[in-house]
Design a protein around this motif. Structure first.
Motif, short mmCIF file in Angstrom:
data_model
loop_
_atom_site.label_atom_id
_atom_site.label_comp_id
_atom_site.label_asym_id
_atom_site.label_seq_id
_atom_site.Cartn_x
_atom_site.Cartn_y
_atom_site.Cartn_z
N ASP A 261 0.83 3.94 -2.90
CA ASP A 261 0.61 5.51 -2.75
C ASP A 261 1.72 6.33 -3.28
O ASP A 261 1.60 7.54 -3.78
N ARG B 156 1.40 6.38 -6.95
CA ARG B 156 0.28 7.33 -7.34
C ARG B 156 0.88 8.78 -7.24
O ARG B 156 0.31 9.55 -8.17
N ASN C 297 0.81 -1.33 0.01
CA ASN C 297 -0.05 0.11 0.14
C ASN C 297 1.00 1.20 -0.10
O ASN C 297 0.45 2.23 -0.78
#
Length: 148
Positions: free
Chosen positions: A54, A57, A50
């Motif tokens: 992130d 992104r 995760n």
């Protein structure tokens, strides 16, 4: 004697059942420990993934903003260049007086001297072209300089 054998068999059965139950409980406890250990590892890996997702992104969003900024600046440059080379003045006097007349003169020049140009494109030298077309060598050289 029958009674002693029955007691002995019952005792053996009770002992084996109790041993089976204790072994089963230890297996369950061991399996639960292994299961909880795998769950902890899975949670750690999920957290790492995760975090990586992130960060990727965020990088993509930064790149997207950079690309949009670059595109807008390029659009501005193209607009500035269009304004330089495509004048805003489109009045008939402007078109007839300057740009259109020059295009017509150039086209007339090319038509008039197409023999010289075609022979030059074939690879002949200016003195050979002049001799073939019965023109002066300076005239041929002038035409060739103007089309380059």
């Amino acid at each position: 004697m029958n009674f002693n054998i029955i007691l002995l068999v019952l005792g053996i059965i009770v002992v084996t059942i109790s041993l089976y139950i204790t072994v089963k409980k230890e297996d369950n406890i061991h399996n639960q420990d292994i299961h909880s250990m795998y769950i902890e590892k899975e949670d750690k890996l999920n957290n790492k993934l995760n975090f990586e997702i992130d960060s990727i992104r965020e990088d993509i969003l930064k790149m997207q903003h950079q690309f949009t900024d670059a595109i807008t600046s390029l659009e501005k440059l193209v607009e500035q260049n269009d304004n330089k080379y495509n004048p805003v003045n489109t009045s008939p006097e402007y078109i007839e007086g300057k740009s259109f007349k020059n295009v017509l003169n150039y086209n007339k020049f090319i038509k008039k001297n197409k023999d010289i140009i075609s022979m030059y494109n074939e690879g002949k030298k200016s003195n050979e072209i002049a001799a073939c077309l019965s023109k002066s060598q300076r005239e041929v050289e002038m035409v060739l300089r103007l089309i380059k």
